[in-house]
Design a protein around this motif. Sequence first.
Motif, short mmCIF file in Angstrom:
data_model
loop_
_atom_site.label_atom_id
_atom_site.label_comp_id
_atom_site.label_asym_id
_atom_site.label_seq_id
_atom_site.Cartn_x
_atom_site.Cartn_y
_atom_site.Cartn_z
N TRP A 167 0.94 -1.11 -0.12
CA TRP A 167 -0.13 0.06 -0.02
C TRP A 167 0.82 1.02 -0.05
O TRP A 167 0.33 2.34 0.01
N TYR A 168 2.07 1.09 -0.18
CA TYR A 168 3.02 2.32 -0.02
C TYR A 168 4.00 1.98 -0.97
O TYR A 168 4.58 0.83 -1.43
N PRO A 169 4.68 3.06 -1.70
CA PRO A 169 6.06 2.66 -2.35
C PRO A 169 7.11 2.12 -1.43
O PRO A 169 7.58 2.69 -0.53
N ARG A 170 7.87 0.92 -2.15
CA ARG A 170 8.75 0.20 -1.12
C ARG A 170 10.34 0.50 -1.91
O ARG A 170 10.10 -0.02 -3.07
N MET A 171 11.15 0.50 -1.20
CA MET A 171 12.56 0.61 -1.86
C MET A 171 12.89 -0.96 -2.46
O MET A 171 12.81 -1.96 -1.74
N CYS A 172 13.51 -0.83 -3.73
CA CYS A 172 14.19 -2.04 -4.06
C CYS A 172 15.54 -2.57 -3.34
O CYS A 172 16.03 -1.39 -2.79
N VAL A 173 16.06 -3.41 -3.42
CA VAL A 173 17.29 -3.72 -2.85
C VAL A 173 18.34 -3.62 -3.85
O VAL A 173 18.15 -3.87 -5.02
N TYR A 174 19.32 -3.00 -3.25
CA TYR A 174 20.62 -2.87 -3.84
C TYR A 174 21.66 -3.77 -3.09
O TYR A 174 21.74 -3.55 -1.96
N ASP A 175 22.33 -4.64 -3.78
CA ASP A 175 23.16 -5.76 -3.06
C ASP A 175 24.25 -6.17 -3.80
O ASP A 175 24.45 -5.44 -4.97
N ASP A 176 25.25 -6.90 -3.40
CA ASP A 176 26.30 -7.22 -3.91
C ASP A 176 26.30 -8.16 -4.91
O ASP A 176 27.16 -8.56 -5.68
#
Length: 653
Positions: free
Chosen positions: A197-206
């Motif tokens: 129900w809200y914009p969510r951060m994508c993951v930035y990973d190794d």
Amino acid sequence: MKNVARLSIASLALAGSLGASAATFDPRETFAPFTYPQQATAYRSGSGMPGPLFWQNRADYELAATLDPVKNTMVGKATIHYTNNSPDALDVLWLQMDQNRYTPDARGNFTSGRTPKQHTDGYRVATVTLEQGGKTVKASYVVADTRMQVRLPEPVAARGGKVSLTIEYSYDLPGDFGGRTGFAPSKNGNIYEMAQWYPRMCVYDDLRGWDTAPFLNSEFYLEYGDFDYAITVPANMIVAGSGELVNPDDVLTATQRERLAKARESDATVMIRTPAEVTDPASRPSKTGTLTWKFRMKNSRDVAFGASTAYVWDAARINLPEGKKALAMSVYPVESVGNDSWGRSTEYLKASVEHFSTKWYPYPYPVAVNEAGSAASGMEYPGIVFDPMKAPAKPLHMVTAHEIGHTWFPMIVGTDERRNAWMDEGFNTFIDVYEADAFHHGEFAPKRDSEYSPKGGNPVDEILPLLADPDAPNLLIGADMVKEKYRHPATYFKAALGLVLLREQIIGPERFDPAFRKYIATWAYRHPSPSDFFRLMESEAGEDLSWFWRGWYANNWQLDMAITKVEGAVVTIENRDQLVMPATLRVTFDDKSTLDIRVPVETWQQHKSFDLTVPGARKIVAATIDPDHVIPDRDRSNNSWPAAAAPAAGKAH
């Protein structure tokens, strides 16, 4: 998990007869060096542990939203405080915009049979602003399907740089076509199950930098952080949400607060709002206007909530290791009252959390909620699960245990569900098996009979059609590439059965259980890859399992062991197909005594056929490989000598 109709393994079409002539076993292929899907680096070590340079980014959220049950809309404001712990400066941010899954041109409409029956226009973004380096500016952004890219005026610095992003938005709520979120009617009002129900951060990973896999039909991959969120609804509605309610004085009556205090000290379920009180205006502190419910959730990857005028509400204490406590709560409509339905929901929830906490890893959150509806029935979020309001007792216990079990996978162990769903659904289904055995002296056990085999078959037989099907996917394939007919048989059943085989036949509980606990504790609130799991289990359990990772996970290899002859004290056994497994050889002597001999997988490293000399001078009158029927042998007609001596099949556990 979305609670869809189950597909029995036995219903899959066989590629051919299970007793057809065997493939040629080649030890060089089975035991060749295994190439792990992800390399070991300074970020992820060869032992399956985080490496000395391991890092992970963080997203903390301040959320406020208003639910309008007349227009069926949501208006929200999300402020995300993002911390870049990576060694890279970031010049863009990526967010998940999952409400766009319901638009007519969403990519997910073209990928499977689970296309929404209706559509919305997705997120309506009003403003996007950035606070960076003490300055607040209007952000430049682009929306592509279920993702938003925000372009930064200056990069977020590596190793601790911070930026705050605020998005004001609205959207029309999907109805009962939402799948994982939406609303549907009940006798005393709509029940709203609010997720994504809200914009969510994508993951930035190794592993790949920004992980921007679109929301097609598979689930989620999210960063961890703290959440403070406020939900404004009409005053006559009850809200049940992830985390702890921090303003009970504003939204609950004095009687409800007293009952909650009692429930926190009670192993028996305590009614917070009775069925008779659902239609009583006195069960709400205000009769008109709106109320704002405020929640806090720490060290989570997501939050969700349910809201309705229709909720009956009960609760009980959860007893956790080291004397800690939490609260189990259930909210459900009057249609679901009764011990043959939701009257025991909190009992199921409490028992499941206590079992998983004692067996594997302590439940980390202050509250666990089971919410009854029908729009998103059978779906999990941190601290709250949405389950079917019409479920009778046994299915409700099963789905409650399964959905709250997702707290461990992927809410604590933060796997990428869009790429490795088997590490989410399969691992969770595995722990369900033992919870079903433990609950109320096995009242609803065995879990496998209801989940895998409607006819109560042996799970090592139920898997055989999947292994024989040349079109079946392997477990390492991307989650969205798995056809719906294979989703449950492979992602849930095969992945879970693989762990059962590891625990009970290959490693043994005395080594498996500590290794699996170590995996959970090591990767709690982190993002393990398949290789991290493979390596850690090998290192901790003390076994080279490359043959099993290759045969069961990277391929759908089959197993066929056979006894070809018995001459004197020598029993000749063969491995006729590409999968290998440790097995038990049981010989019966002329005095009716028996002897069990363990045949390890190493037997097949240099042999296709092996002559096993049985100690002693007694005459052998019968021999059987896998007499207890615990490994998935595709052709059991050749497991015994003489053939008529085959014993009654045992039941795998």
